[in-house]
Design a protein around this motif. Sequence first.
Motif, mmCIF file in Angstrom:
data_model
loop_
_atom_site.group_PDB
_atom_site.id
_atom_site.type_symbol
_atom_site.label_atom_id
_atom_site.label_comp_id
_atom_site.label_asym_id
_atom_site.label_seq_id
_atom_site.Cartn_x
_atom_site.Cartn_y
_atom_site.Cartn_z
ATOM 1 N N SER A 119 -2.444 -7.259 3.951
ATOM 2 C CA SER A 119 -1.727 -6.198 3.240
ATOM 3 C C SER A 119 -2.255 -6.021 1.824
ATOM 4 N N VAL A 120 -2.567 -7.112 1.125
ATOM 5 C CA VAL A 120 -3.139 -6.948 -0.226
ATOM 6 C C VAL A 120 -4.498 -6.265 -0.113
ATOM 7 N N SER A 121 -5.309 -6.662 0.893
ATOM 8 C CA SER A 121 -6.636 -6.052 1.046
ATOM 9 C C SER A 121 -6.525 -4.563 1.320
ATOM 10 N N VAL A 122 -5.647 -4.198 2.259
ATOM 11 C CA VAL A 122 -5.517 -2.770 2.596
ATOM 12 C C VAL A 122 -5.045 -1.994 1.362
ATOM 13 N N ALA A 123 -4.092 -2.572 0.630
ATOM 14 C CA ALA A 123 -3.610 -1.895 -0.580
ATOM 15 C C ALA A 123 -4.763 -1.701 -1.568
ATOM 16 N N LEU A 124 -5.616 -2.712 -1.705
ATOM 17 C CA LEU A 124 -6.743 -2.613 -2.642
ATOM 18 C C LEU A 124 -7.758 -1.579 -2.175
ATOM 19 N N ILE A 125 -7.981 -1.521 -0.851
ATOM 20 C CA ILE A 125 -8.939 -0.543 -0.326
ATOM 21 C C ILE A 125 -8.428 0.875 -0.580
ATOM 22 N N ILE A 126 -7.135 1.085 -0.337
ATOM 23 C CA ILE A 126 -6.554 2.413 -0.589
ATOM 24 C C ILE A 126 -6.686 2.754 -2.076
ATOM 25 N N GLN A 127 -6.421 1.768 -2.926
ATOM 26 C CA GLN A 127 -6.551 2.014 -4.367
ATOM 27 C C GLN A 127 -7.977 2.409 -4.720
ATOM 28 N N ALA A 128 -8.946 1.710 -4.135
ATOM 29 C CA ALA A 128 -10.347 1.980 -4.474
ATOM 30 C C ALA A 128 -10.782 3.335 -3.920
ATOM 31 N N LEU A 129 -10.377 3.640 -2.673
ATOM 32 C CA LEU A 129 -10.854 4.863 -2.030
ATOM 33 C C LEU A 129 -10.184 6.110 -2.597
ATOM 34 N N PHE A 130 -8.884 6.036 -2.831
ATOM 35 C CA PHE A 130 -8.162 7.261 -3.165
ATOM 36 C C PHE A 130 -7.683 7.333 -4.604
ATOM 37 N N PHE A 131 -7.567 6.206 -5.277
ATOM 38 C CA PHE A 131 -6.997 6.249 -6.614
ATOM 39 C C PHE A 131 -8.001 5.856 -7.690
ATOM 40 N N GLY A 132 -9.240 5.538 -7.278
ATOM 41 C CA GLY A 132 -10.253 5.180 -8.265
ATOM 42 C C GLY A 132 -9.941 3.910 -9.020
ATOM 43 N N ASP A 133 -9.074 3.071 -8.456
ATOM 44 C CA ASP A 133 -8.688 1.811 -9.083
ATOM 45 C C ASP A 133 -9.535 0.703 -8.469
ATOM 46 N N GLY A 134 -10.552 0.250 -9.164
ATOM 47 C CA GLY A 134 -11.453 -0.732 -8.565
ATOM 48 C C GLY A 134 -12.576 -0.008 -7.843
ATOM 49 N N GLY A 135 -13.762 -0.602 -7.880
ATOM 50 C CA GLY A 135 -14.921 0.078 -7.340
ATOM 51 C C GLY A 135 -14.998 0.032 -5.827
ATOM 52 N N ILE A 136 -15.753 0.972 -5.255
ATOM 53 C CA ILE A 136 -15.951 1.000 -3.812
ATOM 54 C C ILE A 136 -16.930 -0.110 -3.404
ATOM 55 N N VAL A 185 -15.490 -12.215 2.425
ATOM 56 C CA VAL A 185 -14.146 -11.767 2.787
ATOM 57 C C VAL A 185 -14.031 -11.442 4.277
ATOM 58 N N LEU A 186 -15.139 -11.053 4.916
ATOM 59 C CA LEU A 186 -15.066 -10.633 6.321
ATOM 60 C C LEU A 186 -14.467 -11.692 7.256
ATOM 61 N N PRO A 187 -14.910 -12.980 7.170
ATOM 62 C CA PRO A 187 -14.310 -13.960 8.073
ATOM 63 C C PRO A 187 -12.799 -14.097 7.905
ATOM 64 N N PHE A 188 -12.321 -13.920 6.687
ATOM 65 C CA PHE A 188 -10.874 -14.016 6.465
ATOM 66 C C PHE A 188 -10.147 -12.850 7.097
ATOM 67 N N TRP A 189 -10.725 -11.651 6.957
ATOM 68 C CA TRP A 189 -10.113 -10.488 7.597
ATOM 69 C C TRP A 189 -10.075 -10.686 9.102
ATOM 70 N N ALA A 232 -10.167 -13.511 10.855
ATOM 71 C CA ALA A 232 -9.218 -14.556 11.234
ATOM 72 C C ALA A 232 -7.786 -14.050 11.109
ATOM 73 N N ALA A 233 -7.499 -13.339 10.010
ATOM 74 C CA ALA A 233 -6.145 -12.827 9.809
ATOM 75 C C ALA A 233 -5.800 -11.816 10.896
ATOM 76 N N GLY A 234 -6.773 -10.971 11.241
ATOM 77 C CA GLY A 234 -6.554 -9.978 12.286
ATOM 78 C C GLY A 234 -6.238 -10.624 13.623
ATOM 79 N N GLN A 235 -7.028 -11.654 13.978
ATOM 80 C CA GLN A 235 -6.796 -12.354 15.242
ATOM 81 C C GLN A 235 -5.415 -12.996 15.275
ATOM 82 N N ARG A 236 -5.078 -13.653 14.185
ATOM 83 C CA ARG A 236 -3.817 -14.377 14.098
ATOM 84 C C ARG A 236 -2.641 -13.403 14.195
ATOM 85 N N LEU A 237 -2.751 -12.294 13.436
ATOM 86 C CA LEU A 237 -1.627 -11.354 13.398
ATOM 87 C C LEU A 237 -1.490 -10.620 14.722
ATOM 88 N N LYS A 238 -2.609 -10.382 15.399
ATOM 89 C CA LYS A 238 -2.550 -9.704 16.685
ATOM 90 C C LYS A 238 -1.696 -10.507 17.664
#
Lengths: 344, 287
Positions: A86-103, A20-24, A26-32
Amino acid sequence: MHIPDGYISPATALAFYGAVLPFWWAAGQRLKRVLTGQLVPALALFSAFTFAIMMFNIPVPGGTTAHAVGGTLAAVVLGPWAAIISVSVALIIQALFFGDGGITAIGANCFILGVALPLTGYGVYRLVSGRSDPLSRRRLLAAAIGAYVGINVAGLLVGLALGIQPIFWSENGRALYSPYGLREAVPAMLIPHLTIAGAAEVIATVFGLAYVQRAHPELLERRAATARVAPSARRLTLAIFVLLALFSPLGLLATGSAWGEWGSDELAQRVGYVPRGLEELESLWSAPLPDYTLPWMTETASFAEQALAYILSAIVGIALIFATTFALRILLRPRQGQQATAGG
Amino acid sequence: MTASPTSRRRRARKSFVERTITGVGAAIEQTVYAETYARQDGFLQRVDPRAKVGLFALALLVTGLVHDLPLLAGLWLGLLGLGIATRLPFRVIAVRTMLGVPLFTGLVALPALFLVDGRSLFTIGPVGSITLTVSDQAVLSVATFLLRVSASVTLAALLVLTTRWADLLKALRIFRVPDVFVIVLGMTYRYVFLLLRLTENLFLGRASRTVGRTSSGEQRRWVGASMGTLMSRSLKMSNDVYAAMVARGFSGDVRTLATFRMRDEDWLFVSLGVALLGLAWLVDLSR
């Protein structure tokens, strides 16, 4: 749908982080480049939006309700790169703060739901919509098909990720992580995604997009205009990442096969249980397991059945991946006005 | 919230509106409580967030790698003890670490009892033409799976319940997470609540306007339109937020105040934790 902690081995989890890292990046570079200074608030709001729509219960035919991911909808309206983040960040927030999906499973969940889903969904959407008017009904059909294919690719990937666990990570016949082999995990994930979850995703995407077409057509027209500019350097980068995307599930199997080989030797010496998945694996990976001769392996009555189930799921997977590649190829093609219609 | 009397009366057939309102309410409530516990005084709450995040990440890795069943059980019990030692209410620990994901996992893992091959322990049936056999390996597999998931979930819950979210995000920097990403995560977390409130209002508004049944087509159109509304609002809001940030001197660069300082107790916590985890790992390897 979100993989919790403890379901997949640390090695699998790490492989998904790597994928997943290369996609993040690439997406970061593109969006910047696209969003410049606005990057931070725009991504935060997009992500919060994605988080919120994951909370929606969608009424599905048959009287039940289900949640949607909304990855395809986000990709169609906000663009595939913004959707990845945006989907990744939403999933990370879910995993970190809502216990939805593993860390530990953040990499896996983000790759499957945050990268594979929106990219496949968007690729199919572009393939079907061709050069039609952004406000046409064909775009709705394209989004529906894209959303359906996208969510099912995600379901299949979750099934594969879980299904390979007992094949590679078993000890004396005891499964160390998720205990279901491919024969159980893949159908268990695909059946709900082909039906209820697929329906929820399609409904969310189609009706969401229909509303945007009606109420905020400028969003879609602006996207259609920007999508036309595709510098060739970007195409190269994209091609590399598409290749990476294609090879990452293979890479998972390949690194695993070393484990499997080692595991088979170990298991061969011991009495008792051999993970059922190993038998399935032999039908596909005869080379890494050349002189693997176990008496009970040949005498299993349902061997053909298992092989068929596995091959069928592989065909579905390969077909879907081909569809994705093809769709992405069209997406990568420079957009000139005179060019022939992409989707026919 | 307001939907609870209705939902209690017709628990069997909750509509998508009620389900969403309940879900959103529960999510908001859960994080508010987590923040309350994180502000209380306790052993884990006092530890430097970076030390805690680093050690908990290592602990998650060790929990993922351990093979030995008694060791996994020991890890889980130890974590439960840690939760009580840090003054989290037992009810909260129990709900977080036994219901939720572990309960779901138990249901998921149940059929595996009959599907994993091995030496037969006992058989059920035959009922009709079906005979279910439970093997020793199946029981071991399910136990390993459940214990590992429970221990991991407990770890994650302890971290979230004893760390304020702003600190948790800042602590991510020790994993070399770029600042921009940390800021995006932080802002997202903030706006998630705003958008969840908006969602709740949309659904509450609909619930209070609707009498009787509506067609499923209308329901789907409405859900789609709500998503669209939410999307256009968040797009507009992102422009407004950006303008507000620029007005306050935001130039696109991200700067943060780093206020953490590792105390002696934190170093002690880290070294003790690493030693214990290393010991667990060694014990596991020797088995």
